[in-house]
Design a protein around this motif. Structure first.
Motif, PDB file in Angstrom:
ATOM      1  N   PHE A 282       0.838  -1.202   0.000  1.00 22.26           N
ATOM      2  CA  PHE A 282       0.000   0.000   0.000  1.00 22.26           C
ATOM      3  C   PHE A 282       0.873   1.252   0.000  1.00 22.26           C
ATOM      4  N   PHE A 283       0.526   2.211  -0.866  1.00 21.40           N
ATOM      5  CA  PHE A 283       1.169   3.528  -0.885  1.00 21.40           C
ATOM      6  C   PHE A 283       0.071   4.569  -0.748  1.00 21.40           C
ATOM      7  N   GLU A 284       0.175   5.403   0.258  1.00 22.75           N
ATOM      8  CA  GLU A 284      -0.907   6.333   0.553  1.00 22.75           C
ATOM      9  C   GLU A 284      -0.690   7.691  -0.099  1.00 22.75           C
ATOM     10  N   GLY A 285      -1.718   8.158  -0.777  1.00 25.17           N
ATOM     11  CA  GLY A 285      -1.751   9.544  -1.220  1.00 25.17           C
ATOM     12  C   GLY A 285      -0.811   9.916  -2.345  1.00 25.17           C
ATOM     13  N   LEU A 286      -1.053   9.382  -3.525  1.00 23.06           N
ATOM     14  CA  LEU A 286      -0.267   9.793  -4.694  1.00 23.06           C
ATOM     15  C   LEU A 286      -0.839  11.113  -5.195  1.00 23.06           C
ATOM     16  N   GLY A 287      -0.688  12.138  -4.368  1.00 22.91           N
ATOM     17  CA  GLY A 287      -1.300  13.429  -4.651  1.00 22.91           C
ATOM     18  C   GLY A 287      -0.390  14.361  -5.415  1.00 22.91           C
ATOM     19  N   PRO A 288      -0.840  15.601  -5.625  1.00 16.16           N
ATOM     20  CA  PRO A 288      -0.071  16.578  -6.402  1.00 16.16           C
ATOM     21  C   PRO A 288       1.296  16.851  -5.796  1.00 16.16           C
ATOM     22  N   GLY A 289       2.301  16.973  -6.655  1.00 21.81           N
ATOM     23  CA  GLY A 289       3.642  17.326  -6.208  1.00 21.81           C
ATOM     24  C   GLY A 289       3.845  18.828  -6.278  1.00 21.81           C
ATOM     25  N   ASN A 290       4.748  19.342  -5.483  1.00 16.15           N
ATOM     26  CA  ASN A 290       5.031  20.777  -5.439  1.00 16.15           C
ATOM     27  C   ASN A 290       5.911  21.161  -6.630  1.00 16.15           C
ATOM     28  N   THR A 291       5.373  21.958  -7.529  1.00 13.41           N
ATOM     29  CA  THR A 291       6.104  22.354  -8.731  1.00 13.41           C
ATOM     30  C   THR A 291       6.772  23.723  -8.603  1.00 13.41           C
ATOM     31  N   SER A 292       6.825  24.253  -7.383  1.00 16.43           N
ATOM     32  CA  SER A 292       7.475  25.552  -7.161  1.00 16.43           C
ATOM     33  C   SER A 292       8.982  25.351  -7.053  1.00 16.43           C
ATOM     34  N   ASN A 293       9.597  25.134  -8.167  1.00 14.72           N
ATOM     35  CA  ASN A 293      11.040  24.912  -8.234  1.00 14.72           C
ATOM     36  C   ASN A 293      11.535  25.384  -9.597  1.00 14.72           C
ATOM     37  N   PRO A 294      12.846  25.442  -9.826  1.00 10.81           N
ATOM     38  CA  PRO A 294      13.371  25.985 -11.085  1.00 10.81           C
ATOM     39  C   PRO A 294      12.888  25.265 -12.342  1.00 10.81           C
ATOM     40  N   LEU A 295      12.537  23.975 -12.228  1.00 12.55           N
ATOM     41  CA  LEU A 295      12.087  23.219 -13.394  1.00 12.55           C
ATOM     42  C   LEU A 295      10.584  23.308 -13.608  1.00 12.55           C
ATOM     43  N   GLY A 296       9.851  23.664 -12.572  1.00 11.35           N
ATOM     44  CA  GLY A 296       8.404  23.719 -12.689  1.00 11.35           C
ATOM     45  C   GLY A 296       7.776  22.352 -12.812  1.00 11.35           C
ATOM     46  N   SER A 297       8.417  21.338 -12.245  1.00 12.90           N
ATOM     47  CA  SER A 297       7.855  19.982 -12.300  1.00 12.90           C
ATOM     48  C   SER A 297       8.235  19.227 -11.038  1.00 12.90           C
ATOM     49  N   ARG A 298       7.499  18.177 -10.754  1.00  8.19           N
ATOM     50  CA  ARG A 298       7.800  17.327  -9.613  1.00  8.19           C
ATOM     51  C   ARG A 298       7.437  15.886  -9.959  1.00  8.19           C
ATOM     52  N   VAL A 299       8.402  14.998  -9.766  1.00  7.77           N
ATOM     53  CA  VAL A 299       8.184  13.569  -9.980  1.00  7.77           C
ATOM     54  C   VAL A 299       8.001  12.911  -8.619  1.00  7.77           C
ATOM     55  N   THR A 300       6.886  12.207  -8.454  1.00 12.63           N
ATOM     56  CA  THR A 300       6.627  11.455  -7.227  1.00 12.63           C
ATOM     57  C   THR A 300       6.725   9.974  -7.557  1.00 12.63           C
ATOM     58  N   PRO A 301       7.843   9.330  -7.236  1.00 12.17           N
ATOM     59  CA  PRO A 301       8.024   7.926  -7.616  1.00 12.17           C
ATOM     60  C   PRO A 301       7.336   6.965  -6.649  1.00 12.17           C
ATOM     61  N   VAL A 302       6.909   5.845  -7.183  1.00 14.54           N
ATOM     62  CA  VAL A 302       6.428   4.732  -6.355  1.00 14.54           C
ATOM     63  C   VAL A 302       7.174   3.500  -6.840  1.00 14.54           C
TER      64      VAL A 302
END
Length: 221
Positions: A58-78
Motif C-alpha cells: 500500500f502507498f498512501e496519497g499519490l497526490g499533487p507534487g510541489n512544482t514551485s522549483n526551477p524546473l516547474g515539475s515534480r516527480v513522485t516515484p512509487v
C-alpha cells in the motif's frame, strides 16, 4: 552430441536474457525489508512471508507534487523504495506534475522502459534514439488521455506546453528503474568531470564549462 551442446548454449542464452531484467518471482511475493536477515533477492532482503501484511502493498496519497522549483515539475516515484511489496514484481510508477511551461528535463532510466499517460494538460514529449540510429528525435504533442512509450535506456523528456497545469502517470518496467538526469550527471558530478574531457566533448571554451559546473542542477524527484 552437437544437438546437446546447442541445447546447452540455447539455455545459457535464455538464462542471460532472463536475468537482464527484473527476475520473475518464484513465490506469491517477496516484500523488501531494510535488514540483513532473510533471503537476498535482486538487491533487497525479503520479509518472512508469514509476517507480510496489507500495508506492505500500500502507498498512501499519490497526490499533487510541489512544482514551485526551477524546473516547474515534480516527480513522485512509487518504486520498491517507497512500496516494499513491489520487490521482484518488475513494475513501478511515478506521478509527474507540471506547472505551465514546466519541464521534466532530458533523462534516462537504465533499467526500464516507460509508458506515459497524460491525465491533464498538454505535453510535448520525445526521446532520442542511439548513435547507431543517428540520434533521431521521436516527439509528439500529447493531450489528455494520450499515451507515449519511451524505450529502455534512451534519453527522453516532457514539457508542459499548455496554459494550465499538467499531470501524467508513468508506468515503468522495473521495481527500481533508476534515473540519470543528463545535465546533472555531466555538469554536476561529484567530483567534477575534468575540464579537458568536457571541453573536448562539447567543443566549447573552458569558461562555458566552468559556468555550467557552478550552476545548481535541481533534482525534481
Amino acid at each position: 552430441m552437437k544437438a546437446f551442446y546447442f541445447l546447452v548454449a540455447l539455455l545459457a542464452l535464455a538464462s542471460s536474457v532472463a536475468f537482464a531484467y527484473d527476475p520473475n518471482p518464484l513465490q506469491d511475493f517477496c516484500v523488501a525489508i531494510n535488514d540483513t536477515k532473510g533471503v537476498f533477492v535482486n538487491g533487497r532482503f525479503c520479509k518472512d512471508p508469514k509476517l507480510a501484511n496489507a500495508n506492505d502493498f500500500f502507498f498512501e496519497g499519490l497526490g499533487p507534487g510541489n512544482t514551485s522549483n526551477p524546473l516547474g515539475s515534480r516527480v513522485t516515484p512509487v518504486t520498491v523504495n517507497e512500496l516494499p511489496g513491489l520487490n521482484t514484481l518488475g513494475i513501478s510508477l511515478a506521478r509527474i506534475d507540471f506547472a505551465p511551461r514546466g519541464l521534466n528535463p532530458p533523462h534516462l532510466h537504465p533499467r526500464a522502459s516507460e509508458l506515459l499517460v497524460v491525465l491533464e494538460g498538454t505535453l510535448y514529449v520525445g526521446f532520442v534514439s542511439s548513435n547507431q540510429d543517428n540520434n533521431r528525435l521521436f516527439a509528439k504533442i500529447l493531450k489528455k488521455g494520450d499515451v507515449f512509450v519511451f524505450p529502455i535506456g534512451l534519453i527522453h523528456f516532457q514539457l508542459n506546453v499548455g496554459h494550465g497545469d499538467a499531470v501524467a502517470i508513468a508506468g515503468l518496467g522495473s521495481q527500481n528503474p533508476g534515473v540519470i538526469t543528463i545535465a546533472n550527471a555531466v555538469f554536476g558530478s561529484n567530483p567534477p568531470i575534468s575540464l579537458e574531457v568536457l571541453t573536448k566533448a562539447f567543443q566549447v571554451d573552458e569558461d562555458i564549462i566552468k559556468y555550467l559546473q557552478k550552476q545548481f542542477w535541481y533534482n525534481n524527484s
